[in-house]
Design an enzyme around this catalytic site. Sequence first.
Site, short mmCIF file in Angstrom:
data_model
loop_
_atom_site.label_atom_id
_atom_site.label_comp_id
_atom_site.label_asym_id
_atom_site.label_seq_id
_atom_site.Cartn_x
_atom_site.Cartn_y
_atom_site.Cartn_z
N PHE A 1 94.56 36.68 16.13
CA PHE A 1 95.16 37.11 17.40
C PHE A 1 95.02 38.62 17.56
O PHE A 1 95.30 39.36 16.61
CB PHE A 1 96.66 36.79 17.44
N ALA B 1 112.24 40.15 35.60
CA ALA B 1 112.91 41.13 34.73
C ALA B 1 113.61 40.52 33.53
O ALA B 1 113.87 41.21 32.54
CB ALA B 1 113.91 41.94 35.56
N LYS C 1 119.82 32.82 31.25
CA LYS C 1 118.59 33.59 31.49
C LYS C 1 118.84 35.08 31.67
O LYS C 1 118.00 35.90 31.32
CB LYS C 1 117.90 33.06 32.77
N PRO D 1 97.74 43.59 27.75
CA PRO D 1 98.20 43.43 26.37
C PRO D 1 97.54 42.24 25.68
O PRO D 1 97.19 41.25 26.33
CB PRO D 1 99.71 43.16 26.52
N LYS E 1 95.47 34.50 34.69
CA LYS E 1 95.60 35.96 34.60
C LYS E 1 94.37 36.66 35.18
O LYS E 1 94.47 37.73 35.78
CB LYS E 1 95.82 36.39 33.14
P1 NAP Z 1 108.28 35.20 29.90
O1 NAP Z 1 109.37 35.64 29.02
O2 NAP Z 1 108.13 33.72 30.12
O3 NAP Z 1 108.39 35.93 31.29
C1 NAP Z 1 107.81 35.41 32.45
C2 NAP Z 1 108.62 35.84 33.64
O4 NAP Z 1 108.00 35.32 34.83
C3 NAP Z 1 110.04 35.24 33.59
O5 NAP Z 1 110.94 36.16 34.10
C4 NAP Z 1 109.91 34.04 34.52
O6 NAP Z 1 111.12 33.63 35.11
C5 NAP Z 1 109.00 34.64 35.58
N1 NAP Z 1 108.47 33.58 36.44
C6 NAP Z 1 107.70 32.52 36.10
N2 NAP Z 1 107.50 31.75 37.19
C7 NAP Z 1 108.16 32.33 38.22
C8 NAP Z 1 108.33 32.04 39.59
N3 NAP Z 1 107.80 30.93 40.16
N4 NAP Z 1 109.07 32.87 40.36
C9 NAP Z 1 109.64 33.99 39.81
N5 NAP Z 1 109.52 34.32 38.52
C10 NAP Z 1 108.77 33.51 37.74
O7 NAP Z 1 106.85 35.67 29.35
P2 NAP Z 1 106.36 37.11 28.85
O8 NAP Z 1 105.64 36.87 27.58
O9 NAP Z 1 107.44 38.10 28.91
O10 NAP Z 1 105.27 37.45 29.96
C11 NAP Z 1 105.51 38.43 30.96
C12 NAP Z 1 104.19 38.89 31.53
O11 NAP Z 1 103.40 39.47 30.49
C13 NAP Z 1 103.34 37.78 32.14
O12 NAP Z 1 102.68 38.31 33.26
C14 NAP Z 1 102.35 37.47 31.03
O13 NAP Z 1 101.16 36.89 31.53
C15 NAP Z 1 102.11 38.87 30.50
N6 NAP Z 1 101.57 38.93 29.15
C16 NAP Z 1 102.29 38.43 28.12
C17 NAP Z 1 101.78 38.48 26.85
C18 NAP Z 1 102.51 37.96 25.67
O14 NAP Z 1 101.92 37.84 24.59
N7 NAP Z 1 103.81 37.66 25.80
C19 NAP Z 1 100.50 39.05 26.64
C20 NAP Z 1 99.81 39.57 27.72
C21 NAP Z 1 100.35 39.52 28.98
P3 NAP Z 1 112.00 32.44 34.41
O15 NAP Z 1 112.60 33.05 33.19
O16 NAP Z 1 112.95 32.08 35.45
O17 NAP Z 1 111.02 31.35 34.07
#
Ligand code: NAP
Length: 351
Positions: free
Chosen positions: A232, A15, A46, A195, A171
């Site tokens: 992109f 979250a 965080k 996304p 993914k």
């Molecule tokens: P983000 O800010 O790095 O968020 C990732 C989240 O996953 C963080 O809360 C992180 O916790 C958590 N996480 C990672 N390893 C973990 C573990 N071992 N146990 C529990 N939590 C863990 O990245 P985001 O861009 O928001 O991505 C969120 C989701 O969207 C992901 O599934 C990503 O693949 C997907 N997504 C993102 C994009 C994009 O362009 N950003 C595009 C398509 C899909 P910590 O903060 O503690 O590391």
Amino acid sequence: MTTIDKSMPVLVTGANGYVASWLVKYLLEDGFTVRATVRDKTNEKKVGHLLALSKAHEGKLSLHNADLFDTGAFDDAMAGCEVVFHTASPFIVRGLKDPQKELIEPALKGTHNVLESANKTETVKRVVLTSSVVAIYSDSIETLDQPNGVFSEDDWNKTSSVSHQPYNYSKTLAEKEAWKMAEAQSRWDMVVMNPGLVLGPTLAQASDSTSLSTMLEIMDGTMRTGAPDLRFPLVDVRDVATAHIKGAMTESASGRHILVSGSASVMEIAGWIKKAMPGRCKLPLWQAPKFLIWLIAPIFGITRDFVKKNVGYPIEFDNSRAKSELRIEFSALEQTVVDHAQQIVDDGLIN
Ligand code: NAP
């Protein structure tokens, strides 16, 4: 058809992340009670922004520790929830020492773990999974084999591996595992979000998301002497959050949803920033030829194979399903980029 009772709590995994923070904010503004899982709820850096949201929406947001690797870690937070938004998964593409451990295991084991908890939690009716367009394709060169050069929800990434595009592989494996588990039972259904690269201002101050490092690299001078001809598929972070909520609340929603507003090159993104804030950032001055990028790629932690298969190709997605089923109106990309650039400047993240 799945009807969700808005008075029941919902769970959001990861979250504190870049995407999930907007989801939590919008859920609270919509009146939901949110259970938010994070890795360490005492880590102020965080979760500070979530604590602020919790203060602003008294009694509506609770934080729970849960690591993707810990079996049963999501059980307590999920108890009583009808909807589970599973967003937690690392989004890191560079500087990886062990992609298997750093990306694939958390994505795959984490998804299995969260959905095992859903299987045990009688109240869960719907899972909204944050997948990605990288579960649909691996490299832009694949565009050449697509009908009309456009990817749709029918396509799957077939060519990523632990050694090539490991994030894309993580993914793909995670989404496949989720479909396998969803189809093996009948109490909950699953709606998947795919996304593109998400941009737009961040509420999270300490996220490792490649979205944030990509924008910083365009603005901080890293690409000053030459940007790659990379395009992109882009989408606004606020649209992604809205789509997740619509995915949960639209009774008839099912299957995958491409969330892409359109595509843009690094130089187009830089051009929008330059127009909005002339002279403020160290934007790329020109687009470097592919052979030069190929030559210097390893210095920047990028493989030459990646350059070969991604630089200089178009990338287009069919977003009609998200528009018709979820009634998403995608934001204009230029505004998304300008809002993100403004937040970076306002937060003093570049000189
Ligand atoms: P983000 O800010 O790095 O968020 C990732 C989240 O996953 C963080 O809360 C992180 O916790 C958590 N996480 C990672 N390893 C973990 C573990 N071992 N146990 C529990 N939590 C863990 O990245 P985001 O861009 O928001 O991505 C969120 C989701 O969207 C992901 O599934 C990503 O693949 C997907 N997504 C993102 C994009 C994009 O362009 N950003 C595009 C398509 C899909 P910590 O903060 O503690 O590391």
